[in-house]
Design an enzyme around this catalytic site. Sequence first.
Site, PDB file in Angstrom:
ATOM      1  N   HIS A  46       0.848  -1.191   0.000  1.00 12.93           N
ATOM      2  CA  HIS A  46       0.000   0.000   0.000  1.00 12.93           C
ATOM      3  C   HIS A  46       0.878   1.234   0.000  1.00 12.93           C
ATOM      4  CE1 HIS A  46      -0.272   1.043   4.593  1.00 12.93           C
ATOM      5  NE2 HIS A  46       0.914   0.556   4.303  1.00 12.93           N
TER       6      HIS A  46
ATOM      7  N   CYS B 100       5.920   6.545   4.096  1.00 14.66           N
ATOM      8  CA  CYS B 100       4.780   5.683   3.763  1.00 14.66           C
ATOM      9  C   CYS B 100       3.934   6.240   2.617  1.00 14.66           C
ATOM     10  CB  CYS B 100       3.916   5.437   4.995  1.00 14.66           C
ATOM     11  SG  CYS B 100       4.780   4.467   6.241  1.00 14.66           S
TER      12      CYS B 100
ATOM     13  N   HIS C 272       4.912   0.468  -0.492  1.00 17.18           N
ATOM     14  CA  HIS C 272       5.701  -0.434   0.350  1.00 17.18           C
ATOM     15  C   HIS C 272       4.782  -1.558   0.807  1.00 17.18           C
ATOM     16  CE1 HIS C 272       3.726   2.313   3.151  1.00 17.18           C
ATOM     17  NE2 HIS C 272       3.871   1.386   4.081  1.00 17.18           N
TER      18      HIS C 272
ATOM     19  N   HIS D  85       3.662  -4.777   3.846  1.00 21.49           N
ATOM     20  CA  HIS D  85       3.636  -5.245   5.226  1.00 21.49           C
ATOM     21  C   HIS D  85       3.163  -6.692   5.257  1.00 21.49           C
ATOM     22  CE1 HIS D  85       4.089  -1.274   7.060  1.00 21.49           C
ATOM     23  NE2 HIS D  85       3.206  -0.822   6.191  1.00 21.49           N
TER      24      HIS D  85
ATOM     25  N   ASP E 120      -4.978 -10.451   0.378  1.00 20.79           N
ATOM     26  CA  ASP E 120      -3.700 -11.146   0.473  1.00 20.79           C
ATOM     27  C   ASP E 120      -2.948 -11.072  -0.853  1.00 20.79           C
ATOM     28  OD1 ASP E 120      -1.697 -12.613   1.759  1.00 20.79           O
ATOM     29  OD2 ASP E 120      -2.506 -14.514   1.023  1.00 20.79           O
ATOM     30  N   HIS E 121      -1.697 -10.613  -0.790  1.00 24.87           N
ATOM     31  CA  HIS E 121      -0.839 -10.423  -1.948  1.00 24.87           C
ATOM     32  C   HIS E 121      -1.488  -9.512  -2.984  1.00 24.87           C
ATOM     33  CE1 HIS E 121       1.271 -13.704   0.002  1.00 24.87           C
ATOM     34  NE2 HIS E 121       2.330 -13.306  -0.660  1.00 24.87           N
TER      35      HIS E 121
ATOM     36  N   GLU F  58       0.035  -3.821  11.850  1.00 29.91           N
ATOM     37  CA  GLU F  58       0.685  -3.509  10.580  1.00 29.91           C
ATOM     38  C   GLU F  58       2.173  -3.866  10.662  1.00 29.91           C
ATOM     39  OE1 GLU F  58      -0.444  -0.050   7.879  1.00 29.91           O
ATOM     40  OE2 GLU F  58       1.357   0.673   8.906  1.00 29.91           O
TER      41      GLU F  58
END
Length: 129
Positions: free
Chosen positions: A24, A33, A37, A39, A77-78, A115
């Site tokens: 994100h 941020c 990047h 997480h 996810d991903h 996060e």
Amino acid sequence: MAPIDYTDRRRMRLDVEFYFAAAHRLPRYEGPCFRMHGHNYRFFVALEGEVDPATGMIADFGDVKRIVQEHVLARVDHRTLNDVLDNPTAENIARWVWEVLEPHLPGLCEIRLYEIPDSCVTYRGPGGR
């Protein structure tokens, strides 16, 4: 040893832990941020309720896992969270998870989203119990 009283319907809390990896960027944040990047997120879904005397459970762990997989993990996810949310801060992600799951999980009382390993946000719904 005394037998368990399965008619005891006191309230209990059930917590189930989940993980997902996603990228994100924070378009309204001035700092590192702002750039794309990723997480490895960790979150807990908490349900509260009375124990059903017939099953001895608040909810079936397997059902909770299936619902979260179908309605949340399959979408994030991903993935790039900016495709799901305009401003995917941890606070907004936790609220989004609540909004997606609340119609499907009776007794939903809390979403806790990490996060990074040592920092999290907790959302308890519009009433903020």
